[in-house]
Design a protein around this motif. Structure first.
Motif, PDB file in Angstrom:
ATOM      1  N   GLU A   1      26.983 -94.354-139.171  1.00 40.35           N
ATOM      2  CA  GLU A   1      26.486 -95.064-139.776  1.00 40.35           C
ATOM      3  C   GLU A   1      24.923 -94.812-138.778  1.00 40.35           C
ATOM      4  OE1 GLU A   1      25.578 -98.666-142.550  1.00 40.35           O
ATOM      5  OE2 GLU A   1      27.638 -98.474-142.035  1.00 40.35           O
ATOM      6  N   GLY A   2      23.790 -94.922-139.132  1.00 38.47           N
ATOM      7  CA  GLY A   2      22.639 -95.051-138.437  1.00 38.47           C
ATOM      8  C   GLY A   2      22.026 -93.700-137.655  1.00 38.47           C
TER       9      GLY A   2
ATOM     10  N   THR B   1      20.707 -92.667-144.783  1.00 42.57           N
ATOM     11  CA  THR B   1      21.773 -93.648-144.062  1.00 42.57           C
ATOM     12  C   THR B   1      22.304 -93.710-143.153  1.00 42.57           C
ATOM     13  OG1 THR B   1      23.103 -93.704-145.582  1.00 42.57           O
ATOM     14  CG2 THR B   1      21.479 -95.063-146.129  1.00 42.57           C
ATOM     15  N   HIS B   2      23.305 -91.707-142.769  1.00 43.59           N
ATOM     16  CA  HIS B   2      23.686 -91.726-142.001  1.00 43.59           C
ATOM     17  C   HIS B   2      23.411 -89.944-140.669  1.00 43.59           C
ATOM     18  CE1 HIS B   2      26.552 -94.189-143.831  1.00 43.59           C
ATOM     19  NE2 HIS B   2      27.446 -94.005-143.588  1.00 43.59           N
TER      20      HIS B   2
ATOM     21  N   PRO C   1      23.170 -86.359-147.960  1.00 45.48           N
ATOM     22  CA  PRO C   1      21.925 -85.816-149.416  1.00 45.48           C
ATOM     23  C   PRO C   1      21.837 -84.677-149.736  1.00 45.48           C
ATOM     24  CG  PRO C   1      20.766 -85.823-146.684  1.00 45.48           C
ATOM     25  CD  PRO C   1      22.392 -86.347-147.397  1.00 45.48           C
ATOM     26  N   LYS C   2      20.845 -84.957-151.280  1.00 40.67           N
ATOM     27  CA  LYS C   2      20.874 -83.898-151.757  1.00 40.67           C
ATOM     28  C   LYS C   2      19.772 -82.986-150.923  1.00 40.67           C
ATOM     29  CE  LYS C   2      22.695 -84.655-156.322  1.00 40.67           C
ATOM     30  NZ  LYS C   2      23.587 -82.992-156.321  1.00 40.67           N
TER      31      LYS C   2
ATOM     32  N   GLU D   1      32.884 -87.530-147.517  1.00 36.68           N
ATOM     33  CA  GLU D   1      31.491 -88.047-146.673  1.00 36.68           C
ATOM     34  C   GLU D   1      31.685 -88.786-144.994  1.00 36.68           C
ATOM     35  OE1 GLU D   1      28.260 -90.479-148.378  1.00 36.68           O
ATOM     36  OE2 GLU D   1      29.159 -90.527-150.301  1.00 36.68           O
ATOM     37  N   GLU D   2      32.657 -88.335-144.678  1.00 31.75           N
ATOM     38  CA  GLU D   2      32.788 -88.609-143.442  1.00 31.75           C
ATOM     39  C   GLU D   2      32.611 -87.401-141.997  1.00 31.75           C
ATOM     40  OE1 GLU D   2      37.079 -88.133-143.199  1.00 31.75           O
ATOM     41  OE2 GLU D   2      37.867 -89.621-144.168  1.00 31.75           O
ATOM     42  N   GLY D   3      31.580 -86.369-142.685  1.00 32.52           N
ATOM     43  CA  GLY D   3      31.118 -85.481-141.686  1.00 32.52           C
ATOM     44  C   GLY D   3      30.587 -83.556-142.827  1.00 32.52           C
TER      45      GLY D   3
END
Length: 159
Positions: free
Chosen positions: A16-17, A30-31, A105-106, A145-147
């Motif tokens: 995040e960030g 966001t990530h 994201p897409k 959504e960890e990687g």
């Protein structure tokens, strides 16, 4: 004429960030990916595929993540250097076919810009860079959504 193929695979954790760099361009998300360099997982997989095809080991051999000079480096610099060292050995780039595996994201709307950016860095035609994107259907570390992961296959030739 010699023809060789090489396979590349890379993964990076999402944080995040963090900034998200993919295919040499920054995506709004966001990530972002976490790594010693800018963590551009697409460029890293392409580097490994091209180096592997030339039997020149992998990106970590040439640009160690323990070397402080590569901390935060723009992966486009690494890609340009990979193309230079492979060409110095008499190899020429044929094409690369890549699959980005990311839940979000897409990716598809960004593929043309990625191809344009990397073609300029590699000094090749955009049509010689194929990028596809898929999800992991919410399974595994990508689905959570960890990687992100990328698979790449490159073809090189030598006269």
């Amino acid at each position: 004429m010699k023809i060789r193929v090489g396979q590349g695979y890379d993964v990076h954790k999402l944080g995040e960030g963090e900034e998200l760099w993919l295919g040499g361009i920054q995506l709004d998300h966001t990530h972002g990916l976490i790594g010693h360099s800018d963590a551009d997982v697409l460029i890293h997989a392409i580097c490994d595929a091209v180096l592997g095809a030339a039997n020149m080991r992998d990106i970590g051999f040439h640009f160690a993540d323990t070397d402080p000079q590569y901390k935060g480096i723009d992966s486009k610099i690494l890609l340009k250097d990979v193309m230079k060292i492979v060409r110095e050995q008499g190899w020429e780039f044929g094409n690369v076919d890549c699959t980005i595996v990311a839940q979000r994201p897409k990716i598809n709307p960004h593929i043309p810009a990625m191809k344009k950016c990397m073609a300029e860095v590699m000094n090749v035609d955009e049509e010689d860079i194929s990028i596809k994107a898929t999800t992991s259907e919410k399974m595994g570390f990508v689905g959570r959504e960890e990687g992100m992961a990328v698979h790449a296959v490159a073809l090189i030739t030598k006269a």
